[in-house]
Design an enzyme around this catalytic site. Sequence first.
Site, PDB file in Angstrom:
ATOM      1  N   LYS A  61       0.841  -1.201   0.000  1.00 20.58           N
ATOM      2  CA  LYS A  61       0.000   0.000   0.000  1.00 20.58           C
ATOM      3  C   LYS A  61       0.878   1.256   0.000  1.00 20.58           C
ATOM      4  CE  LYS A  61      -3.796  -2.488   2.078  1.00 20.58           C
ATOM      5  NZ  LYS A  61      -4.517  -2.938   3.249  1.00 20.58           N
ATOM      6  N   GLN A 105      -4.874  -1.620   9.429  1.00 18.17           N
ATOM      7  CA  GLN A 105      -4.719  -2.949   8.825  1.00 18.17           C
ATOM      8  C   GLN A 105      -5.326  -4.022   9.730  1.00 18.17           C
ATOM      9  OE1 GLN A 105      -3.333  -3.571   5.659  1.00 18.17           O
ATOM     10  NE2 GLN A 105      -4.207  -5.579   6.052  1.00 18.17           N
ATOM     11  N   ASP A 128     -11.314   2.487   3.903  1.00 20.55           N
ATOM     12  CA  ASP A 128     -11.717   1.080   3.737  1.00 20.55           C
ATOM     13  C   ASP A 128     -13.234   0.952   3.596  1.00 20.55           C
ATOM     14  OD1 ASP A 128      -9.706  -0.794   3.463  1.00 20.55           O
ATOM     15  OD2 ASP A 128      -9.280  -0.900   5.619  1.00 20.55           O
TER      16      ASP A 128
END
Length: 297
Positions: A61, A105, A128
Amino acid sequence: MSLTLLQHPDARIIDGKAIAQTVLEEVKKEVDDFKAKGIEACLAVVLVGEDPASQVYVRNKVQKAAFVGIRSLEFRFEADLDEHALLEKIDALNADDSVHGILVQLPLPTQINETRVLERIDPKKDVDGFHSENVGGLSQGRDVLTPCTPTGCIRLLKDSLGSDLSGLHAVVIGRSNIVGKPMAALLLKENCTVTVVHSKTRNIGQVCQQADIVVVAVGKPNMVDASYLKADAVVIDVGINRIFENGKTRLVGDVDFEDALPMVSAITPVPGGVGPMTIAYLMKNTLQAVRLQYPNI
Ligand code: NDP
């Protein structure tokens, strides 16, 4: 000629890697446009613990952010971090106007309540798309931040079938919060007729045989074969499964690719299908987050 035809010798194979690269180029240009207006897009990535797969995801990422010109900030914590400390970090990132996107994460260590953490992220910075405000907004068909993997799948479908998916029957196999459910909501927003099937569904094969589009997000190697598909269906394989074969480990999807290929009009391979789109759409979402924070620019 379609992008897929240009980029893969077998027109039926959807080249997720190439399409993801196109998405990243689009993002790069928009990042530059924002820079010209004095805004430097910034993504904060938070990693707790040493999970090897998470380390790889975070590294990828951060690399992709650098490629498109998005500033990234990495915050790494020991696995024994307490929840309060993590929530304080999120509060600080929420309050920081120079940070536009926040990604925690997953999975988190067991002493930390995942829901409480995801709910603490400012919905406008929730790249997200897991915050309940964004989940609710998506189910109402509003333009909110949506989960990267299913959003990337919509782009793959549009590149294969054209931008109008109206009236197509889509079957989604799997009903998880991160893939199956948002996938179904996004397909509904595109005016598809959507059926969601899961582990308790009877006669999944027969249901899938009705589908113009089959999206598979189960986590079972090679579960879907040609017998599940009607002729010329479009198949999106989200599954990532590591299998051990002939003394080697390799990645396979939830679809038996070789068996399904002769039946379909288009299909994503694993690897090289949905996977690269997930990170590309994280970058897109970061820009969307910038837009939400500067609605008048
Ligand atoms: P989950 O384990 O959270 O959900 C799996 C879903 O599949 C559940 O809804 C479950 O049903 C359903 N299911 C399980 N067995 C069957 C069966 N035999 N028949 C029908 N449905 C079944 O997984 P995720 O959604 O998180 O991930 C799915 C796959 O996608 C995994 O392989 C994962 O690695 C991959 N993935 C890939 C990403 C990418 O970037 N390419 C991103 C995210 C995930 P029930 O609800 O009834 O238990």
